[in-house]
Design an enzyme around this catalytic site. Structure first.
Site, PDB file in Angstrom:
ATOM      1  N   VAL A   1      -6.590   2.574   2.259  1.00  0.00           N
ATOM      2  CA  VAL A   1      -5.958   2.194   1.063  1.00  0.00           C
ATOM      3  C   VAL A   1      -4.801   1.567   1.360  1.00  0.00           C
ATOM      4  O   VAL A   1      -4.435   0.594   0.429  1.00  0.00           O
ATOM      5  CB  VAL A   1      -5.575   3.846   0.626  1.00  0.00           C
ATOM      6  CG1 VAL A   1      -4.929   3.732  -0.830  1.00  0.00           C
ATOM      7  CG2 VAL A   1      -6.829   4.541   0.270  1.00  0.00           C
ATOM      8  N   GLY A   2      -3.888   1.606   2.341  1.00  0.00           N
ATOM      9  CA  GLY A   2      -2.879   0.878   2.579  1.00  0.00           C
ATOM     10  C   GLY A   2      -2.364   1.265   3.880  1.00  0.00           C
ATOM     11  O   GLY A   2      -2.879   2.123   4.683  1.00  0.00           O
TER      12      GLY A   2
ATOM     13  N   GLY B   1       1.409   0.407   6.739  1.00  0.00           N
ATOM     14  CA  GLY B   1       2.868  -0.087   7.018  1.00  0.00           C
ATOM     15  C   GLY B   1       3.173   0.717   8.185  1.00  0.00           C
ATOM     16  O   GLY B   1       3.481   1.765   8.682  1.00  0.00           O
TER      17      GLY B   1
ATOM     18  N   SER C   1       3.646   1.769  11.504  1.00  0.00           N
ATOM     19  CA  SER C   1       2.683   2.495  12.357  1.00  0.00           C
ATOM     20  C   SER C   1       1.934   3.583  11.719  1.00  0.00           C
ATOM     21  O   SER C   1       1.481   4.312  12.626  1.00  0.00           O
ATOM     22  CB  SER C   1       3.537   3.208  13.413  1.00  0.00           C
ATOM     23  OG  SER C   1       4.457   4.113  12.803  1.00  0.00           O
TER      24      SER C   1
ATOM     25  N   ASP D   1      15.082   6.731  -0.294  1.00  0.00           N
ATOM     26  CA  ASP D   1      13.958   5.379  -0.443  1.00  0.00           C
ATOM     27  C   ASP D   1      13.127   5.236  -1.405  1.00  0.00           C
ATOM     28  O   ASP D   1      11.841   5.090  -1.455  1.00  0.00           O
ATOM     29  CB  ASP D   1      13.141   5.461   0.958  1.00  0.00           C
ATOM     30  CG  ASP D   1      12.534   4.454   1.438  1.00  0.00           C
ATOM     31  OD1 ASP D   1      12.683   3.271   0.852  1.00  0.00           O
ATOM     32  OD2 ASP D   1      11.509   4.362   2.145  1.00  0.00           O
TER      33      ASP D   1
END
Length: 678
Positions: free
Chosen positions: A322-323, A325, A327, A442
């Protein structure tokens, strides 16, 4: 049936016997036909035969070139029968034209009428004659039970006087037995056999024609049925075409192919056998795709063993990435237990420091703490393997995130309802975090996941709990996204600690700044500092001299102005403009809090008829034209308000009050209701 001798239909055979005399032909008198008489050793008739033996008014000799088929058709007992099984007058077999036959009249008759009895016996004789027509042995055709005495009609010897082509003989004799000495049954049987024997006496030339013409008849193995006492036999389906379309002559190759076609067995289509593991194929189905599981097993098993992952003693099957980023990798997984989809986040921290590892573990703890809220992503299972340096988390699976959604719609004009709905859901998600004394620190569009149409907050990797006695958190580093980072996160506002490490002071207002940057991107298509390079953005974010631009018209990305005033822009309202400016205050003390943003007029717009009226002169009684309408400021009860509304409606029906005055009165009533205690 009348007692008489068999009829004579072949004059060529009649004149070939020297024993023929006038007495021998006395049986013709029994026919009682006024049209037929005996004269000068010949027969005369006013009719003609279809086989060529009689044409016009004189009975002539039948040529040896006539075919056996013609003589068979000319027999009085087969006149009305089609050799293909059809008893009509349109049979093609009656139109055989040979050198021995020349039709002189439009109609033809036989000498002897068709008897009305012994029909079934004639059928047997006809069937036997057709099936044995090609036999060359005359001796084999005679039945063993036939009387072979010289006086017998059926075996009387024929002697020919003269040769064919030299004209008719002067005299012919034919010896007949006494009709009184033979029974009716015997005469009938011998007559049929005599006709059968005479029909076989053909020349070699006619043999080939008859064989070619009658061979398709061998397909019918059942005799012709004409009697009403016997039912007609059923035909094979393959014989229908030949029955309705009889053919007289055709090529030998056609005959052979037709014979092979009718004799070929019928092949019934059978579906090929298919094994249990073989998938069913159909032309209407989509192209073949390798199955995910082995259907032969009771429990679905993936094709590749490395696609199976176990988290907290629960087995899942990886479906795709799915994605990714840094590690970490995020997979879409499938649970065989409940047949549902989940998201698996795998983090490899084998080379990470202790601070990073503690941040990952802190995320698991925060998700478990916030579990059960509709605005926070759900955590179903998690485990940490310090030996392998791997962390696995099974979470709720979404359709897409807010970043992809904004990128997909960046070239379209903004939709205020779309912005208002998702802005409220983001505020509610952050409010849940702040209520637990947690600062996310974040916030960005990629950390809001769209699950079944609702936004949920994810990724608490750098979130940290706030102490009970403080309003901010201190971090030794900040790894958030620059474009959404608060000014205080980039400014050294804290003194050095005893260890000499600089700390970053973050609080709830930092999350509000990040939310303001996301709202700015939803309206204008980009973050406030996204057009700057990273070094420039780091310097511009905390700098109060750098003014953030808030256009009054929101344009889609890459909008092109075709002519003046034709841009597909949307006017940014004052409420939306106020929300963005109050969230992007560099002084964190001036920023609005999450509870204040939830009750802001941007999320609670008043209907148009309840908005404050523009300052323009209105004709109101008791006031000048330049005066503003009277505002009701006294507190009233609900009953009084009801009376005012009813009175206003009644006056409006009589057109005594204009619409502007009624709207003003309603606005004052609603304002007074808000001031009343609940």
């Amino acid at each position: 049936m009348s007692k008489r001798n068999p009829p004579v239909t072949n004059i060529a055979d009649l004149v070939s016997d020297s024993s023929l005399d006038e007495d021998s032909l006395s049986f013709l008198e029994e026919l009682q036909d006024p049209e037929l008489y005996f004269k000068n050793d010949t027969f005369s008739s006013k009719s003609s035969h279809s086989d060529g033996t009689v044409t016009g008014d004189t009975l002539r000799r039948q040529s040896s070139g006539a075919t056996a088929l013609e003589r068979l058709v000319s027999h009085p007992r087969t006149k009305n029968f089609d050799l293909q099984g059809n008893g009509g007058q349109n049979s093609a077999l009656k139109e055989v034209n040979t050198p021995a036959y020349q039709s002189m009249h439009h109609f033809e008759h036989l000498i002897t009428p068709l008897p009305s009895t012994n029909a079934s016996h004639s059928e047997v004789s006809l069937s036997a004659g057709v099936n044995d027509l090609n036999s060359n042995s005359e001796h084999d055709l005679l039945p063993k039970s036939v009387n072979k005495t010289p006086g017998s009609l059926s075996i009387s010897r024929r002697r020919r006087i003269g040769r064919i082509g030299l004209g008719p003989p002067k005299r012919a004799e034919y010896t007949l037995t006494d009709p009184s000495k033979t029974s009716d049954t015997k005469n009938s049987t011998e007559a049929d056999e005599d006709i059968e024997m005479k029909s076989r006496e053909v020349s070699p030339a006619s043999n080939s024609v008859a064989a070619t013409t009658l061979k398709p008849l061998q397909l019918h193995n059942t005799p012709l049925q004409t009697s009403q006492e016997h039912p007609k036999p059923s035909f094979h389906p393959s014989q229908f075409e030949s029955s309705f379309s009889p053919r007289v002559q055709f090529d030998h190759d056609v005959e052979r192919r037709a014979s092979e076609l009718h004799s070929r067995p019928v092949t019934v289509f059978q579906e090929p056998q298919r094994s249990a593991s073989q998938p069913y194929e159909s032309h209407a189905l989509s192209p073949k795709v390798a199955p995910l599981f082995d259907n032969s097993q009771a429990t679905p098993i993936p094709k590749r063993q490395q696609d199976v992952v176990t988290v907290a003693n629960l087995q899942f099957i990886k479906l795709g990435v799915v994605g990714k980023g840094g590690s970490s990798m995020v997979y879409r997984i499938f649970s065989p237990d409940n047949s549902r989809l989940y998201a698996l986040k795998e983090v490899n921290f084998i080379n990470a420091d202790q601070t990073t590892i503690q941040g990952y573990k802190n995320e698991i703890a925060l998700l478990r703490k916030l579990s059960g809220n509709d605005r926070i992503i759900k955590l179903y299972a998690a485990e940490v393997n310090d030996t392998l340096g791997q962390l696995n988390m099974v979470m709720e699976c979404g359709e897409t995130d807010l970043a992809n959604l904004l990128m997909k719609n960046m070239k379209k004009p903004i939709n205020l309802n779309f912005i208002r709905m998702y802005w409220e859901q983001m505020l509610e998600a952050v409010q849940v975090v702040h209520d637990q004394n947690i600062v996310h620190s974040d916030l960005k569009p990629a950390n809001f996941l769209l699950v079944e149409g609702n936004l949920k907050l994810i990724d608490f990797g750098i979130a940290k709990a706030i102490g009970n006695d403080t309003t901010n958190i201190h971090r030794d580093s900040h790894i958030g996204t620059i474009n959404y980072m608060a000014p205080e996160a980039l400014t050294d506002m804290n003194a050095h600690t005893n260890s000499g490490v600089k700390l970053v002071k973050l609080g709830r207002p930092s999350d509000v700044w990040s939310l303001g940057c996301i709202l700015y991107q939803m309206v204008y298509g980009r973050a406030p500092f996204a057009h700057l390079k990273m070094i420039q953005a780091i310097a511009a974010i905390p700098n109060e001299q750098y003014h953030i631009h808030f256009p009054e018209v929101a344009l889609p990305a890459n909008a092109v102005q075709e002519k003046e005033g034709s841009l597909p822009g949307v006017t940014v309202g004052p409420d939306l403009m106020d929300v963005m400016k109050r969230c992007l205050e560099r002084d964190q003390r001036k920023r609005l809090t999450i509870p204040e943003l939830l009750v802001h007029p941007f999320l609670n717009p008043l209907p148009s008829y309840l908005t404050p009226l523009a300052k323009k002169p209105l004709p109101v009684s008791g006031h000048t034209n330049n005066a503003h309408p009277l505002r009701l400021s006294t507190e009233i009860s609900a009953s009084q308000l009801s009376m005012i509304i009813e009175r206003s409606v009644e006056l409006s029906k009589h057109k005594r009050l204009n619409k502007e005055l009624i709207d003003s009165m309603a606005y004052d009533c609603v304002s007074n209701l808000r001031k009343m205690p609940e």
